[in-house]
Enzyme design. Sequence first.
Site, short mmCIF file in Angstrom:
data_model
loop_
_atom_site.label_atom_id
_atom_site.label_comp_id
_atom_site.label_asym_id
_atom_site.label_seq_id
_atom_site.Cartn_x
_atom_site.Cartn_y
_atom_site.Cartn_z
N LYS A 57 0.85 -1.20 0.00
CA LYS A 57 0.00 0.00 0.00
C LYS A 57 0.89 1.26 0.00
O LYS A 57 1.97 1.23 -0.59
CB LYS A 57 -0.95 -0.02 1.19
CG LYS A 57 -1.72 -1.33 1.32
CD LYS A 57 -2.88 -1.22 2.24
CE LYS A 57 -3.46 -2.61 2.47
NZ LYS A 57 -4.79 -2.59 3.02
N GLY A 62 -7.29 -4.97 6.78
CA GLY A 62 -6.68 -4.03 7.72
C GLY A 62 -7.42 -3.93 9.04
O GLY A 62 -7.13 -3.04 9.85
C1 PEP Z 1 -4.88 -5.82 1.40
O1 PEP Z 1 -5.04 -4.63 1.53
O2 PEP Z 1 -4.77 -6.31 0.28
C2 PEP Z 1 -4.82 -6.64 2.62
C3 PEP Z 1 -5.02 -7.91 2.51
O3 PEP Z 1 -4.54 -5.97 3.79
P1 PEP Z 1 -4.39 -6.61 5.25
O4 PEP Z 1 -3.62 -7.90 5.12
O5 PEP Z 1 -3.65 -5.59 6.04
O6 PEP Z 1 -5.77 -6.86 5.76
#
Ligand code: PEP
Length: 248
Positions: A11, A171
């Site tokens: 990200k 997230g």
């Molecule tokens: C993502 O944003 O693709 C994701 C899976 O984030 P997280 O693992 O932090 O939930």
Amino acid sequence: MSQPLIVGNWKMNGSLAANVELVQAVVAGLPRVTARAAVCVPTPYLAQVQALVAGSALCLGAQDVSVQQSGAYTGEVSADMLREFGVRYCIVGHSERRQYHRESEVEVALKAKRALSAGITPIVCVGESLAQRQAGETEAVVKRQLAAVIHENGHCISEIVVAYEPVWAIGTGQTATPDQAQQVHAVLRSQIRAATAHPERVALLYGGSMNAANADELLAQPDVDGGLIGGAALKAADFLTILRAASR
Ligand code: PEP
């Protein structure tokens, strides 16, 4: 199905100094894993990370691509540009882009097409919101999102990766249970089977708070072929633990 695939989605995180430390640590751990590994990094770091992964099994990925080929589209980055930096994978239709940038299903499908035509594997994200899950719409939502990509890309669909990412799990620390993930993956698998003569080429990743502690169980599901990892991809030790879980 080839080896499981584990993809980090950084990200909007990283710095020149932090990237060196993270990538070098991941690359150092790769000889002990058989799963395929990639990191999708912010655009300004593509050249840096391309150099850092050179000669290793860690593949480079991007987080978005323009629907346009070239021209007067300020701020956009084309698939051909990504390819020039050795990009192998590109996330398209992440829920954060669908939500904050109002990306439509048609746009997501066109982005997948642009990536494919540049020789880049699109990682097409699909997933339902909490309200949609509670309304019993999960299956309909993910099928509609994937159908748009299938419709636009025809037989090339065997060259994509699909990531099931329930929006409520991204997230949040709230992971789908292995059963919940498997149920949706089975639906997506049969949709892919109906769309291509080579369904075995399409990896189905789970994403949404997958971490070092829960990866084993999620990856043990028959239709979970890997993971798309956000937060846990920013710590080399956690990312490597997930890669080792995918290598069993
Ligand atoms: C993502 O944003 O693709 C994701 C899976 O984030 P997280 O693992 O932090 O939930």
